[in-house]
Design a protein around this motif. Sequence first.
Motif, PDB file in Angstrom:
ATOM      1  N   GLY A  43       0.796  -1.216   0.000  1.00 13.83           N
ATOM      2  CA  GLY A  43       0.000   0.000   0.000  1.00 13.83           C
ATOM      3  C   GLY A  43       0.828   1.266   0.000  1.00 13.83           C
ATOM      4  O   GLY A  43       2.053   1.247  -0.169  1.00 13.83           O
ATOM      5  N   VAL A  44       0.120   2.372   0.212  1.00 13.01           N
ATOM      6  CA  VAL A  44       0.694   3.720   0.206  1.00 13.01           C
ATOM      7  C   VAL A  44       0.307   4.416   1.508  1.00 13.01           C
ATOM      8  O   VAL A  44      -0.856   4.345   1.924  1.00 13.01           O
ATOM      9  CB  VAL A  44       0.158   4.548  -0.984  1.00 13.01           C
ATOM     10  N   ILE A  45       1.257   5.083   2.139  1.00 12.72           N
ATOM     11  CA  ILE A  45       0.978   5.877   3.337  1.00 12.72           C
ATOM     12  C   ILE A  45       1.211   7.351   3.025  1.00 12.72           C
ATOM     13  O   ILE A  45       2.231   7.729   2.455  1.00 12.72           O
ATOM     14  CB  ILE A  45       1.839   5.445   4.533  1.00 12.72           C
ATOM     15  N   VAL A  46       0.237   8.178   3.430  1.00 14.92           N
ATOM     16  CA  VAL A  46       0.300   9.629   3.234  1.00 14.92           C
ATOM     17  C   VAL A  46       0.693  10.298   4.549  1.00 14.92           C
ATOM     18  O   VAL A  46       0.122   9.979   5.605  1.00 14.92           O
ATOM     19  CB  VAL A  46      -1.055  10.169   2.749  1.00 14.92           C
ATOM     20  N   HIS A  47       1.655  11.207   4.490  1.00 19.34           N
ATOM     21  CA  HIS A  47       2.164  11.909   5.673  1.00 19.34           C
ATOM     22  C   HIS A  47       2.086  13.422   5.457  1.00 19.34           C
ATOM     23  O   HIS A  47       1.939  13.884   4.328  1.00 19.34           O
ATOM     24  CB  HIS A  47       3.645  11.575   5.908  1.00 19.34           C
ATOM     25  N   HIS A  48       2.233  14.196   6.546  1.00 22.26           N
ATOM     26  CA  HIS A  48       2.575  15.608   6.403  1.00 22.26           C
ATOM     27  C   HIS A  48       3.941  15.841   7.041  1.00 22.26           C
ATOM     28  O   HIS A  48       4.351  15.116   7.948  1.00 22.26           O
ATOM     29  CB  HIS A  48       1.498  16.535   6.982  1.00 22.26           C
ATOM     30  N   VAL A 101      -3.889  -3.719  10.857  1.00 21.55           N
ATOM     31  CA  VAL A 101      -4.132  -2.722   9.813  1.00 21.55           C
ATOM     32  C   VAL A 101      -3.554  -3.208   8.489  1.00 21.55           C
ATOM     33  O   VAL A 101      -4.190  -3.079   7.435  1.00 21.55           O
ATOM     34  CB  VAL A 101      -3.531  -1.361  10.208  1.00 21.55           C
ATOM     35  N   LEU A 102      -2.345  -3.764   8.522  1.00 23.56           N
ATOM     36  CA  LEU A 102      -1.750  -4.284   7.295  1.00 23.56           C
ATOM     37  C   LEU A 102      -2.643  -5.347   6.663  1.00 23.56           C
ATOM     38  O   LEU A 102      -2.861  -5.345   5.444  1.00 23.56           O
ATOM     39  CB  LEU A 102      -0.363  -4.852   7.577  1.00 23.56           C
ATOM     40  N   SER A 103      -3.170  -6.231   7.467  1.00 27.43           N
ATOM     41  CA  SER A 103      -4.068  -7.276   6.949  1.00 27.43           C
ATOM     42  C   SER A 103      -5.305  -6.652   6.307  1.00 27.43           C
ATOM     43  O   SER A 103      -5.769  -7.109   5.261  1.00 27.43           O
ATOM     44  CB  SER A 103      -4.480  -8.232   8.071  1.00 27.43           C
ATOM     45  N   ALA A 104      -5.833  -5.597   6.939  1.00 25.72           N
ATOM     46  CA  ALA A 104      -7.010  -4.923   6.386  1.00 25.72           C
ATOM     47  C   ALA A 104      -6.678  -4.221   5.078  1.00 25.72           C
ATOM     48  O   ALA A 104      -7.491  -4.199   4.145  1.00 25.72           O
ATOM     49  CB  ALA A 104      -7.571  -3.931   7.401  1.00 25.72           C
ATOM     50  N   VAL A 105      -5.491  -3.638   4.994  1.00 22.92           N
ATOM     51  CA  VAL A 105      -5.069  -2.978   3.757  1.00 22.92           C
ATOM     52  C   VAL A 105      -4.938  -4.009   2.640  1.00 22.92           C
ATOM     53  O   VAL A 105      -5.389  -3.783   1.511  1.00 22.92           O
ATOM     54  CB  VAL A 105      -3.734  -2.229   3.962  1.00 22.92           C
ATOM     55  N   ILE A 106      -4.327  -5.130   2.941  1.00 27.33           N
ATOM     56  CA  ILE A 106      -4.169  -6.185   1.927  1.00 27.33           C
ATOM     57  C   ILE A 106      -5.529  -6.645   1.421  1.00 27.33           C
ATOM     58  O   ILE A 106      -5.734  -6.842   0.216  1.00 27.33           O
ATOM     59  CB  ILE A 106      -3.369  -7.369   2.511  1.00 27.33           C
ATOM     60  N   ALA A 158      -0.768   0.781 -10.962  1.00 30.46           N
ATOM     61  CA  ALA A 158       0.378  -0.016 -11.396  1.00 30.46           C
ATOM     62  C   ALA A 158       0.382  -1.395 -10.758  1.00 30.46           C
ATOM     63  O   ALA A 158       0.852  -2.368 -11.364  1.00 30.46           O
ATOM     64  CB  ALA A 158       1.676   0.726 -11.070  1.00 30.46           C
ATOM     65  N   HIS A 159      -0.129  -1.488  -9.538  1.00 31.41           N
ATOM     66  CA  HIS A 159      -0.134  -2.763  -8.827  1.00 31.41           C
ATOM     67  C   HIS A 159      -1.474  -3.498  -8.913  1.00 31.41           C
ATOM     68  O   HIS A 159      -1.586  -4.628  -8.429  1.00 31.41           O
ATOM     69  CB  HIS A 159       0.205  -2.538  -7.351  1.00 31.41           C
ATOM     70  N   GLY A 160      -2.485  -2.846  -9.495  1.00 27.59           N
ATOM     71  CA  GLY A 160      -3.802  -3.472  -9.528  1.00 27.59           C
ATOM     72  C   GLY A 160      -4.537  -3.397  -8.209  1.00 27.59           C
ATOM     73  O   GLY A 160      -5.422  -4.213  -7.936  1.00 27.59           O
ATOM     74  N   TRP A 161      -4.197  -2.387  -7.388  1.00 30.45           N
ATOM     75  CA  TRP A 161      -4.858  -2.204  -6.103  1.00 30.45           C
ATOM     76  C   TRP A 161      -6.044  -1.273  -6.239  1.00 30.45           C
ATOM     77  O   TRP A 161      -6.178  -0.539  -7.208  1.00 30.45           O
ATOM     78  CB  TRP A 161      -3.894  -1.595  -5.079  1.00 30.45           C
ATOM     79  N   GLY A 162      -6.897  -1.263  -5.210  1.00 29.31           N
ATOM     80  CA  GLY A 162      -7.959  -0.294  -5.101  1.00 29.31           C
ATOM     81  C   GLY A 162      -7.594   0.801  -4.128  1.00 29.31           C
ATOM     82  O   GLY A 162      -6.516   0.799  -3.514  1.00 29.31           O
ATOM     83  N   ALA A 163      -8.515   1.751  -3.934  1.00 31.54           N
ATOM     84  CA  ALA A 163      -8.253   2.891  -3.054  1.00 31.54           C
ATOM     85  C   ALA A 163      -8.067   2.478  -1.605  1.00 31.54           C
ATOM     86  O   ALA A 163      -7.460   3.217  -0.820  1.00 31.54           O
ATOM     87  CB  ALA A 163      -9.397   3.898  -3.165  1.00 31.54           C
ATOM     88  N   GLY A 164      -8.556   1.302  -1.230  1.00 31.44           N
ATOM     89  CA  GLY A 164      -8.386   0.820   0.138  1.00 31.44           C
ATOM     90  C   GLY A 164      -6.949   0.517   0.504  1.00 31.44           C
ATOM     91  O   GLY A 164      -6.647   0.267   1.679  1.00 31.44           O
ATOM     92  N   ILE A 191      -9.614   8.895  -4.923  1.00 30.67           N
ATOM     93  CA  ILE A 191      -8.766   7.911  -5.599  1.00 30.67           C
ATOM     94  C   ILE A 191      -9.625   6.838  -6.266  1.00 30.67           C
ATOM     95  O   ILE A 191      -9.365   6.428  -7.405  1.00 30.67           O
ATOM     96  CB  ILE A 191      -7.778   7.289  -4.601  1.00 30.67           C
ATOM     97  N   GLU A 192     -10.647   6.403  -5.552  1.00 31.71           N
ATOM     98  CA  GLU A 192     -11.554   5.391  -6.108  1.00 31.71           C
ATOM     99  C   GLU A 192     -12.200   5.878  -7.396  1.00 31.71           C
ATOM    100  O   GLU A 192     -12.286   5.145  -8.390  1.00 31.71           O
ATOM    101  CB  GLU A 192     -12.631   5.043  -5.084  1.00 31.71           C
ATOM    102  N   GLN A 193     -12.658   7.124  -7.395  1.00 32.14           N
ATOM    103  CA  GLN A 193     -13.289   7.673  -8.591  1.00 32.14           C
ATOM    104  C   GLN A 193     -12.280   7.775  -9.735  1.00 32.14           C
ATOM    105  O   GLN A 193     -12.609   7.501 -10.890  1.00 32.14           O
ATOM    106  CB  GLN A 193     -13.887   9.049  -8.295  1.00 32.14           C
ATOM    107  N   ARG A 194     -11.059   8.169  -9.420  1.00 32.62           N
ATOM    108  CA  ARG A 194     -10.028   8.278 -10.460  1.00 32.62           C
ATOM    109  C   ARG A 194      -9.715   6.917 -11.057  1.00 32.62           C
ATOM    110  O   ARG A 194      -9.529   6.791 -12.286  1.00 32.62           O
ATOM    111  CB  ARG A 194      -8.764   8.915  -9.882  1.00 32.62           C
ATOM    112  N   LEU A 195      -9.657   5.895 -10.229  1.00 29.36           N
ATOM    113  CA  LEU A 195      -9.308   4.565 -10.714  1.00 29.36           C
ATOM    114  C   LEU A 195     -10.397   3.966 -11.600  1.00 29.36           C
ATOM    115  O   LEU A 195     -10.135   3.009 -12.334  1.00 29.36           O
ATOM    116  CB  LEU A 195      -9.010   3.629  -9.540  1.00 29.36           C
ATOM    117  N   LYS A 196     -11.596   4.516 -11.543  1.00 30.61           N
ATOM    118  CA  LYS A 196     -12.667   4.021 -12.403  1.00 30.61           C
ATOM    119  C   LYS A 196     -12.458   4.436 -13.856  1.00 30.61           C
ATOM    120  O   LYS A 196     -13.022   3.830 -14.765  1.00 30.61           O
ATOM    121  CB  LYS A 196     -14.020   4.539 -11.913  1.00 30.61           C
ATOM    122  N   GLY A 197     -11.668   5.490 -14.072  1.00 35.00           N
ATOM    123  CA  GLY A 197     -11.386   5.955 -15.422  1.00 35.00           C
ATOM    124  C   GLY A 197     -10.002   5.541 -15.860  1.00 35.00           C
ATOM    125  O   GLY A 197      -9.296   4.789 -15.185  1.00 35.00           O
TER     126      GLY A 197
END
Length: 303
Positions: A43-48, A101-106, A158-164, A191-197
């Motif tokens: 997955g991807v983690i967003v930080h500030h 959390v990792l299991s839920a992300v997967i 690129a990885h075939g993942w969803g927004a989750g 992100i989910e909406q973007r991945l639909k296109g």
Amino acid sequence: MATPLNPDRLVAALREEGVHVVERPGWRTHNRNHKGPWGPMNGVIVHHTVTTGTDASISICENGYSELPGPLCHGVIDKDGTVYLISSGRANHAGKGSGAVLSAVIAEEALPNPDDADTDGNSHFYGFECINLGDGEDPWPAAQLAAIERASAAICRAHGWGAGSVIGHKEWTDTKIDPQGFEMDDMRHRIEQRLKGKPSGPVSGGGSAGGSSGGSSSYTPPPFPAGLAPNKSTPSAKGLQEALKKTGWLDPSIPSSDNYGPATQKAVAGFNAKHGLYTTAQPYDPAIGRRGWDLLHKLAYGN
């Protein structure tokens, strides 16, 4: 679960999603792979960043500090939506977090509370540090939020993942509060909406900023004063090229010259398109105008 994207694939994915990418010197080999595994990716983690200023924020993320050596992420996302790539490989960004959390992300399921710190997140997540003080008051410009959306979607696609597969640092561990100032559920919806296109296609640009060329090379610019002059007066061709290099729009390896050639035109056209600056009312506009030069100079030199 996936093999990490190599640098070429990462850059291509980001640019295809419409991200303005700047490749920092040495980023392709800048990592902490000697400290632990890199992958499989989940997955991807967003930080500030809790910082201000592009140069200072990039420096901290590249170099780290005594208690936490760099790199501290894979990309730094500026207020204007530019993504500066600083690492390919393991980076000190996620730290210990919840295996649940990792299991839920997967599984891309609802996230549990991140109560435990039993799993090394640096092995499994790409990380983006977004320039923001994280005080809930520092604004998140639309361009920056769009870049977070696009960069995250690019990796997911690129990885075939969803927004989750995209989470905030605070969703990985209860010792963090980032990102502060927008909701990750809202970002995941974007992100989910973007991945639909389909991917929006590369932004116009040049060199390390990347992008499609388009347009024609027949443009003849107005005359510029001779010599390199990084000031707020009308730039010479060399002065324009140097400013474009400093902001990532022109490949630094291209020699500066008095020739306002196709590479410079391509870079200016990309800069104009990104910032909605058109002097000829054409989609491909290789002419730098007064407003464009003022903005470019500010981004390059800070004044």
